[in-house]
Design a protein around this motif. Sequence first.
Motif, PDB file in Angstrom:
ATOM      1  N   LYS A  22      -6.519  -0.577  -0.285  1.00 36.93           N
ATOM      2  CA  LYS A  22      -6.879   0.292  -1.402  1.00 36.93           C
ATOM      3  C   LYS A  22      -6.254   1.670  -1.186  1.00 36.93           C
ATOM      4  O   LYS A  22      -6.320   2.216  -0.077  1.00 36.93           O
ATOM      5  N   VAL A  23      -5.666   2.218  -2.227  1.00 37.48           N
ATOM      6  CA  VAL A  23      -5.130   3.578  -2.173  1.00 37.48           C
ATOM      7  C   VAL A  23      -6.254   4.537  -2.562  1.00 37.48           C
ATOM      8  O   VAL A  23      -6.794   4.454  -3.669  1.00 37.48           O
TER       9      VAL A  23
ATOM     10  N   THR B 161      -5.056   8.598   1.313  1.00 39.49           N
ATOM     11  CA  THR B 161      -4.636   7.611   2.299  1.00 39.49           C
ATOM     12  C   THR B 161      -4.659   6.217   1.697  1.00 39.49           C
ATOM     13  O   THR B 161      -5.074   6.019   0.551  1.00 39.49           O
ATOM     14  N   VAL B 162      -4.220   5.243   2.476  1.00 38.96           N
ATOM     15  CA  VAL B 162      -4.339   3.832   2.127  1.00 38.96           C
ATOM     16  C   VAL B 162      -5.380   3.236   3.060  1.00 38.96           C
ATOM     17  O   VAL B 162      -5.212   3.277   4.280  1.00 38.96           O
ATOM     18  N   ARG B 163      -6.440   2.728   2.499  1.00 38.98           N
ATOM     19  CA  ARG B 163      -7.541   2.220   3.324  1.00 38.98           C
ATOM     20  C   ARG B 163      -7.301   0.765   3.682  1.00 38.98           C
ATOM     21  O   ARG B 163      -7.213  -0.111   2.831  1.00 38.98           O
TER      22      ARG B 163
ATOM     23  N   GLY C 101      -3.410  16.493  -4.211  1.00 43.07           N
ATOM     24  CA  GLY C 101      -3.566  17.238  -5.451  1.00 43.07           C
ATOM     25  C   GLY C 101      -4.507  16.602  -6.443  1.00 43.07           C
ATOM     26  O   GLY C 101      -4.673  17.089  -7.566  1.00 43.07           O
ATOM     27  N   CYS C 102      -5.155  15.484  -6.057  1.00 43.74           N
ATOM     28  CA  CYS C 102      -6.113  14.821  -6.934  1.00 43.74           C
ATOM     29  C   CYS C 102      -7.485  15.455  -6.765  1.00 43.74           C
ATOM     30  O   CYS C 102      -7.885  15.806  -5.640  1.00 43.74           O
ATOM     31  N   ALA C 103      -8.229  15.548  -7.845  1.00 44.26           N
ATOM     32  CA  ALA C 103      -9.583  16.091  -7.789  1.00 44.26           C
ATOM     33  C   ALA C 103     -10.566  14.971  -7.469  1.00 44.26           C
ATOM     34  O   ALA C 103     -10.429  13.858  -7.953  1.00 44.26           O
ATOM     35  N   GLY C 104     -11.558  15.303  -6.641  1.00 45.21           N
ATOM     36  CA  GLY C 104     -12.562  14.316  -6.285  1.00 45.21           C
ATOM     37  C   GLY C 104     -11.975  13.192  -5.462  1.00 45.21           C
ATOM     38  O   GLY C 104     -11.042  13.390  -4.690  1.00 45.21           O
ATOM     39  N   GLU C 105     -12.522  12.005  -5.604  1.00 48.58           N
ATOM     40  CA  GLU C 105     -12.019  10.827  -4.904  1.00 48.58           C
ATOM     41  C   GLU C 105     -12.025   9.656  -5.858  1.00 48.58           C
ATOM     42  O   GLU C 105     -13.032   9.396  -6.531  1.00 48.58           O
ATOM     43  N   ARG C 106     -10.918   8.937  -5.908  1.00 44.23           N
ATOM     44  CA  ARG C 106     -10.873   7.722  -6.719  1.00 44.23           C
ATOM     45  C   ARG C 106      -9.910   6.735  -6.082  1.00 44.23           C
ATOM     46  O   ARG C 106      -9.074   7.095  -5.253  1.00 44.23           O
ATOM     47  N   THR C 107     -10.045   5.489  -6.492  1.00 45.92           N
ATOM     48  CA  THR C 107      -9.207   4.424  -5.952  1.00 45.92           C
ATOM     49  C   THR C 107      -8.114   4.079  -6.940  1.00 45.92           C
ATOM     50  O   THR C 107      -8.373   3.915  -8.129  1.00 45.92           O
ATOM     51  N   LEU C 108      -6.912   3.979  -6.417  1.00 43.61           N
ATOM     52  CA  LEU C 108      -5.777   3.619  -7.270  1.00 43.61           C
ATOM     53  C   LEU C 108      -5.627   2.107  -7.316  1.00 43.61           C
ATOM     54  O   LEU C 108      -5.576   1.462  -6.280  1.00 43.61           O
TER      55      LEU C 108
ATOM     56  N   GLY D 201       0.807  -1.213   0.000  1.00 44.04           N
ATOM     57  CA  GLY D 201       0.000   0.000   0.000  1.00 44.04           C
ATOM     58  C   GLY D 201       0.839   1.260   0.000  1.00 44.04           C
ATOM     59  O   GLY D 201       0.560   2.214  -0.744  1.00 44.04           O
ATOM     60  N   GLN D 202       1.885   1.295   0.842  1.00 46.14           N
ATOM     61  CA  GLN D 202       2.729   2.484   0.890  1.00 46.14           C
ATOM     62  C   GLN D 202       3.554   2.643  -0.373  1.00 46.14           C
ATOM     63  O   GLN D 202       3.793   3.772  -0.833  1.00 46.14           O
ATOM     64  N   LEU D 203       3.985   1.540  -0.955  1.00 48.26           N
ATOM     65  CA  LEU D 203       4.710   1.595  -2.228  1.00 48.26           C
ATOM     66  C   LEU D 203       3.843   2.234  -3.307  1.00 48.26           C
ATOM     67  O   LEU D 203       4.288   3.142  -4.025  1.00 48.26           O
ATOM     68  N   ARG D 204       2.614   1.786  -3.432  1.00 47.53           N
ATOM     69  CA  ARG D 204       1.731   2.304  -4.471  1.00 47.53           C
ATOM     70  C   ARG D 204       1.409   3.774  -4.254  1.00 47.53           C
ATOM     71  O   ARG D 204       1.365   4.562  -5.203  1.00 47.53           O
ATOM     72  N   LEU D 205       1.185   4.167  -3.009  1.00 49.96           N
ATOM     73  CA  LEU D 205       0.863   5.562  -2.728  1.00 49.96           C
ATOM     74  C   LEU D 205       2.067   6.463  -3.001  1.00 49.96           C
ATOM     75  O   LEU D 205       1.935   7.525  -3.634  1.00 49.96           O
TER      76      LEU D 205
END
Length: 354
Positions: free
Chosen positions: A339-340, A304-306, A347-354, A178-182
Amino acid sequence: MSTPTVYDVAERAGVSIATVSRVYRNPDSVRPATRDRVLAVARELGYLPSGSARGLASRTTGVLGLCFPDIHDTEAEDVPDAEDAEDAELMLYSDEVIRGMERAARRHGYALLIAASHADAVGGQLAEIAGRVDGLAVLAQTVPGQDLDVIGRRLPVVLLAGQREEEHDHIEVANFDGQLRLTRHLITDHGLRRLAFVGGPPDSPDGEARFRGFQAAHLEAGLPLPEAPDVRGDLTQAAGRKAVGELLDRDGVALQGLVLANDQMAVGALHALESRGVRVPEELAVTGFDGIALSRLVRPTLTTVRQPTGRLGEEAVELLVGRIQDRARPAVARVLPVKVMLRASCGCAGERTL
């Protein structure tokens, strides 16, 4: 081998039977040195209070237990724009684990006994809890290893997060991944190069795994490898505020982002940056880890990482029930995916999952 009794403990510790009883039922009434000696002897002998032994022998309590450290960050309710939020919206990590365990326990016909343990009385409290339950889930670093070993001889135990111990079932989340991806997102998608990591205590396996993920993202991008967290804190909002002060007050530091080991510290960092007039994310990106409900209530909303904390509790029950049915099976280790969550603070607009 005969089951040790209160008489054995009293004789070995050089105290009365009444003193042994008080150690387990009212530990504050016993002098610390005496209490520690009695508990040490009890661990050595594998003793549990008589009521506990009866419960463990019958396996008929119909109750599962959860033991976690009694750490409450009262500042979690001091959230701008959320003063009218219900307490349920501000659930922290342990609260969500509890809810997951309760749901799964009901499905299997069990009740749940919850105990918040103070470090200075955990030995006696744990033994008392063990006599009332058929299986016990223990949150990381709540109980000393020697106490777990004693309980584990008589009772199914599952460890939640933290360091795996081969003899007990264990569940953790994908902290490293999770931290790697974020961190990769901050470096690759936002072009940030000067990132500071705010870690937890050095004896926290989860926090250290997250830092290793932070390091891996730097290696992957060909950036200088951070050898240690820039700052450490105790995972509270106060620690996050303090970290901001330390980092921003250092000479020659021109940061582009703060990567914090958990959401509580990240929320504290957001408050501190606001008080200093630092704009997030325009001047400094901020991220956390855990995905607690509070991360959606702060402004800007927190990237964050959920963690699947509710599922963590549910999986704990499944492992306990399975162990109750088959005490001979090998210990199981599970890693749950994360989930990221990309939000405004990076700096991302809205909310989405990576």
